[in-house]
Design a protein around this motif. Sequence first.
Motif, PDB file in Angstrom:
ATOM      1  N   PHE A  31      26.207 -11.587  24.444  1.00  0.00           N
ATOM      2  CA  PHE A  31      26.360 -10.330  24.240  1.00  0.00           C
ATOM      3  C   PHE A  31      26.028 -10.080  23.240  1.00  0.00           C
ATOM      4  O   PHE A  31      25.559  -8.456  23.455  1.00  0.00           O
ATOM      5  N   ILE A  32      26.140 -10.546  22.904  1.00  0.00           N
ATOM      6  CA  ILE A  32      25.302 -10.016  20.461  1.00  0.00           C
ATOM      7  C   ILE A  32      23.707 -10.111  21.030  1.00  0.00           C
ATOM      8  O   ILE A  32      23.435  -8.803  20.084  1.00  0.00           O
ATOM      9  N   MET A  33      23.248 -10.545  21.550  1.00  0.00           N
ATOM     10  CA  MET A  33      21.480  -9.965  22.339  1.00  0.00           C
ATOM     11  C   MET A  33      21.567  -8.940  22.655  1.00  0.00           C
ATOM     12  O   MET A  33      20.530  -8.525  22.677  1.00  0.00           O
ATOM     13  N   ARG A  34      22.069  -8.694  24.153  1.00  0.00           N
ATOM     14  CA  ARG A  34      21.971  -7.592  24.319  1.00  0.00           C
ATOM     15  C   ARG A  34      22.213  -6.924  23.539  1.00  0.00           C
ATOM     16  O   ARG A  34      21.566  -5.276  23.629  1.00  0.00           O
ATOM     17  N   GLU A  35      23.211  -6.488  23.000  1.00  0.00           N
ATOM     18  CA  GLU A  35      23.539  -5.393  22.257  1.00  0.00           C
ATOM     19  C   GLU A  35      22.252  -5.164  21.581  1.00  0.00           C
ATOM     20  O   GLU A  35      22.188  -4.162  20.588  1.00  0.00           O
ATOM     21  N   GLN A  36      22.035  -6.534  19.876  1.00  0.00           N
ATOM     22  CA  GLN A  36      20.972  -6.137  19.177  1.00  0.00           C
ATOM     23  C   GLN A  36      19.780  -5.613  20.213  1.00  0.00           C
ATOM     24  O   GLN A  36      19.057  -4.696  19.403  1.00  0.00           O
ATOM     25  N   ARG A  37      19.613  -6.084  20.964  1.00  0.00           N
ATOM     26  CA  ARG A  37      18.225  -5.826  21.854  1.00  0.00           C
ATOM     27  C   ARG A  37      18.349  -4.261  21.892  1.00  0.00           C
ATOM     28  O   ARG A  37      17.064  -3.133  21.808  1.00  0.00           O
ATOM     29  N   GLU A  38      19.245  -3.242  22.185  1.00  0.00           N
ATOM     30  CA  GLU A  38      19.461  -1.950  22.992  1.00  0.00           C
ATOM     31  C   GLU A  38      19.537  -1.700  21.477  1.00  0.00           C
ATOM     32  O   GLU A  38      18.778   0.221  20.962  1.00  0.00           O
ATOM     33  N   ARG A  39      19.905  -2.149  20.737  1.00  0.00           N
ATOM     34  CA  ARG A  39      20.096  -1.154  19.174  1.00  0.00           C
ATOM     35  C   ARG A  39      19.024  -1.411  18.369  1.00  0.00           C
ATOM     36  O   ARG A  39      18.479  -0.272  17.320  1.00  0.00           O
ATOM     37  N   ALA A  40      17.782  -2.653  17.824  1.00  0.00           N
ATOM     38  CA  ALA A  40      17.209  -3.021  17.040  1.00  0.00           C
ATOM     39  C   ALA A  40      16.315  -2.019  16.878  1.00  0.00           C
ATOM     40  O   ALA A  40      15.491  -1.882  15.634  1.00  0.00           O
TER      41      ALA A  40
END
Length: 204
Positions: A31-40
């Motif tokens: 979940f955190i990695m998925r959100e991080q990829r979108e925000r990065a």
Amino acid sequence: VNTMQEKLKELNMSDSALALYRPKLEKAAEFIMREQRERAPLIHKSYVEIKGEIQFPLCDGTLFTLTAEADRIDVFNENSIDIIDYKTGKSPKFTDIELGYSPQLPLEGVIAYEGGFKGVPTKTDELTLHFWRVTGKDEGGTINSALSSRSKYTYETLLASSYDGLKRVLNAYQNSEMPYEAYPVPKMVEQKYDDYEQLSRVQE
């Protein structure tokens, strides 16, 4: 996820404990990695576990220092910032935030607005507040705004209200005759705000 598995092995957890916790932790990490990829691509810089403080005078001239440690502050390329509070339990209710019973995130916003987090820009076009609830269930977690979509507040007015509420409470307790009530809001008897219940001998 591989790094997480290595860390779990270092804890010498039993096979049964690993079987219980690993699936949830993997979902949470995804979940955190998925959100991080979108925000990065949108993030200029992130600050993690950053401490901040501001000072302001009380009614008697006493200088009060408000301190906080934000879990994370993202500074975006379009000149806006988002303050994030990670939760493994429930996020505060919207009404509790607006009424000042759960002021942590709005007060972190006040510190940011006043320039109390070193390096975090203050002249931003937008400041938002979000809870990242990490559960390890379903999609691994959820992201919720600190404001309801139906709220009468904007982020700006919420910060102002929280700041004003803090000052009013602090100034009230500058009066030595101000009682420390076990239940300052009787209608919220289930509340957590009963630090003085034992001293007040409420049960008697």
